[in-house]
Design a protein around this motif. Structure first.
Motif, PDB file in Angstrom:
ATOM      1  N   HIS A 173      60.551 -23.338  10.229  1.00 20.72           N
ATOM      2  CA  HIS A 173      61.283 -24.116   8.997  1.00 20.72           C
ATOM      3  C   HIS A 173      61.499 -25.670   8.962  1.00 20.72           C
ATOM      4  O   HIS A 173      61.073 -26.352   8.083  1.00 20.72           O
ATOM      5  CB  HIS A 173      62.471 -23.058   8.459  1.00 20.72           C
ATOM      6  CG  HIS A 173      62.455 -22.046   7.943  1.00 20.72           C
ATOM      7  ND1 HIS A 173      61.237 -21.780   6.846  1.00 20.72           N
ATOM      8  CD2 HIS A 173      62.776 -20.794   8.413  1.00 20.72           C
ATOM      9  CE1 HIS A 173      61.453 -20.404   6.773  1.00 20.72           C
ATOM     10  NE2 HIS A 173      62.092 -19.786   7.602  1.00 20.72           N
ATOM     11  N   GLU A 196      67.384 -22.566   2.861  1.00 15.58           N
ATOM     12  CA  GLU A 196      68.162 -21.289   2.897  1.00 15.58           C
ATOM     13  C   GLU A 196      67.629 -20.185   3.915  1.00 15.58           C
ATOM     14  O   GLU A 196      68.449 -19.436   4.553  1.00 15.58           O
ATOM     15  CB  GLU A 196      67.692 -20.825   1.343  1.00 15.58           C
ATOM     16  CG  GLU A 196      68.500 -19.634   0.808  1.00 15.58           C
ATOM     17  CD  GLU A 196      67.816 -18.403   1.317  1.00 15.58           C
ATOM     18  OE1 GLU A 196      68.461 -17.257   1.582  1.00 15.58           O
ATOM     19  OE2 GLU A 196      66.716 -18.232   1.572  1.00 15.58           O
ATOM     20  N   ARG A 197      66.390 -20.354   4.158  1.00 15.21           N
ATOM     21  CA  ARG A 197      65.664 -19.399   5.082  1.00 15.21           C
ATOM     22  C   ARG A 197      66.447 -19.545   6.503  1.00 15.21           C
ATOM     23  O   ARG A 197      66.820 -18.824   7.180  1.00 15.21           O
ATOM     24  CB  ARG A 197      64.441 -19.442   4.999  1.00 15.21           C
ATOM     25  CG  ARG A 197      63.515 -19.167   3.878  1.00 15.21           C
ATOM     26  CD  ARG A 197      63.276 -17.851   3.756  1.00 15.21           C
ATOM     27  NE  ARG A 197      63.167 -17.403   2.419  1.00 15.21           N
ATOM     28  CZ  ARG A 197      61.909 -17.526   1.698  1.00 15.21           C
ATOM     29  NH1 ARG A 197      60.788 -17.783   2.445  1.00 15.21           N
ATOM     30  NH2 ARG A 197      61.757 -17.198   0.464  1.00 15.21           N
ATOM     31  N   THR A 254      64.107 -24.089  -0.014  1.00 15.38           N
ATOM     32  CA  THR A 254      63.817 -22.848   0.146  1.00 15.38           C
ATOM     33  C   THR A 254      63.955 -22.826   1.912  1.00 15.38           C
ATOM     34  O   THR A 254      64.253 -21.832   2.195  1.00 15.38           O
ATOM     35  CB  THR A 254      62.305 -22.436  -0.091  1.00 15.38           C
ATOM     36  OG1 THR A 254      62.140 -22.748  -1.824  1.00 15.38           O
ATOM     37  CG2 THR A 254      62.067 -20.969   0.062  1.00 15.38           C
ATOM     38  N   ASP A 255      63.490 -23.659   2.552  1.00 21.15           N
ATOM     39  CA  ASP A 255      63.343 -23.743   3.895  1.00 21.15           C
ATOM     40  C   ASP A 255      64.792 -23.614   4.541  1.00 21.15           C
ATOM     41  O   ASP A 255      65.037 -22.919   5.379  1.00 21.15           O
ATOM     42  CB  ASP A 255      62.517 -24.573   4.675  1.00 21.15           C
ATOM     43  CG  ASP A 255      61.041 -24.449   4.499  1.00 21.15           C
ATOM     44  OD1 ASP A 255      60.539 -23.683   4.990  1.00 21.15           O
ATOM     45  OD2 ASP A 255      60.216 -25.340   3.810  1.00 21.15           O
TER      46      ASP A 255
END
Lengths: 240, 240
Positions: free
Chosen positions: B208, B102-103, B99-100
């Motif tokens: 992130h 992708e962010r 998730t990080d």
């Protein structure tokens, strides 16, 4: 607890059921807390309530503790119960949504910090009308996303995803308005920029509510609808 | 693939090993791509390279596809292999770090969009020195976080967490500098605000990278060090 949630009532193993119920309850409690944090942060800003602004920042610790507890609970379920199918999807969805809830709490805390600064300076700056409006919409989104999560309600989740598109548009428009305020009266640049950060946080909160709703669709339908347009999501959901 | 990673070489079941290796390889590839996206976005901005700015935004789709693939791979491992202990922690850590990543890709894309706008207007605004400086630091952080992840290197992960504290401080200072630019010359408000958004994105990317490093510590030591001060983290890590 959640009588209408089909995942939480079909297990033969009552111990598994209890474990999952327990984490689910924590998740919903955290959701309610985070929703309140956002409401309080906006309230503190608009009504220059410094004590409330401090309280929101203080309570961020509680939100963080929930995040840790929920993740720990989910890890234990994975390690001991080996969930499959929709149970596994619920565990994964809760783990993802847990991160989003914590981030919403973070943004509420950021808004509260700005509120505290603005309180100290007194006098409300321009851009508060936009903040109130977008703030209200975003609060509804969090509420609906959590409600959809509790009831595994795909239609409601879809509504939240659609609402996020509105928020993004209104955020753009509000940002343009604030920009003209600054150009008209450069003395207020610092204050107006603070309101811009608040709007940015609200827009991010909208994104997180959307993420949670996408996890509801994943949980219920087993479909990963991240990075997918609304038309595609609707089509996919109706196919199954 | 990762000979120095102890998790990826100790399994008796070769099928499990292959599955985990496969997702791990995808994760590291995505990491390299995301690192490049950030480098290119900053490059596009500082050297007003419009084509590169467009390319970064275009490639965000590839990053998103990696995110989906990795999560799917992890879910299959959970469903079929019931990993335990450090294997389970690796699956969970990769899911969070995914998730990080992708962010980070998202933020690179935002920077690239701003770069594209600024290219069209020509002439580089003030605040580029700050952007270059913070941009370079943030790139090193991503690289080190991924390296720590690949080698399960807790010391390196700690270094990234410490670097994030520096970034936050420099971000604050750069924001103040930009604010004075705007007050000095209100004609450039719109352009300087764009640079402010870039700095904000870089600061988020630093967060992130820190999150990914915290997952390395979780993976290696089984400790959840989120929302923990550096002193506490160091103490905890050295205790075990």
């Amino acid at each position: 607890m959640s009588p209408s949630n089909p995942v939480l009532s079909h297990h033969i193993s009552s111990q598994f059921n209890e474990d999952l119920q327990d984490v689910h309850t924590k998740f919903m409690t955290m959701g309610g807390l985070v929703e309140q944090q956002v409401a309080n942060a906006i309230h503190a800003l608009l009504d220059t309530d410094e004590n409330l602004a401090i309280d929101v920042q203080f309570k961020d610790n509680v939100v963080n503790q929930y995040e840790r507890d929920i993740d720990e609970g989910l890890t234990l379920i994975l390690a001991r119960r080996h969930p499959a199918a929709i149970d596994l999807r619920m565990v994964i969805a809760m783990s993802k949504a847990n991160t989003d809830l914590e981030r919403i709490g973070d943004e509420a805390s950021k808004i509260a910090r700005i509120a505290q600064n603005l309180c100290e300076e007194g006098e409300s700056p321009r851009g508060y009308m936009e903040t109130r409006h977008i703030g209200n919409q975003v609060r509804v989104m969090i509420h609906d996303a959590l409600d959809a999560f509790a009831r595994l309600d795909v239609d409601q989740a879809l509504k939240v995803v659609m609402a996020d598109v509105d928020i993004d548009r209104e955020y753009q428009s509000a940002t343009r308005t604030l920009m003209t305020y600054m150009i008209e009266d450069p003395r207020h640049i610092a204050r107006v920029i603070n309101v811009m950060w608040v709007l940015r946080s609200l827009e991010r909160i909208g994104d997180h509510a959307r993420n949670i709703s996408e996890q509801v669709i994943y949980m219920a339908k087993g479909m990963d609808v991240r990075h997918t347009s609304i038309e595609e999501i609707e089509q996919k959901v109706n196919q199954k």
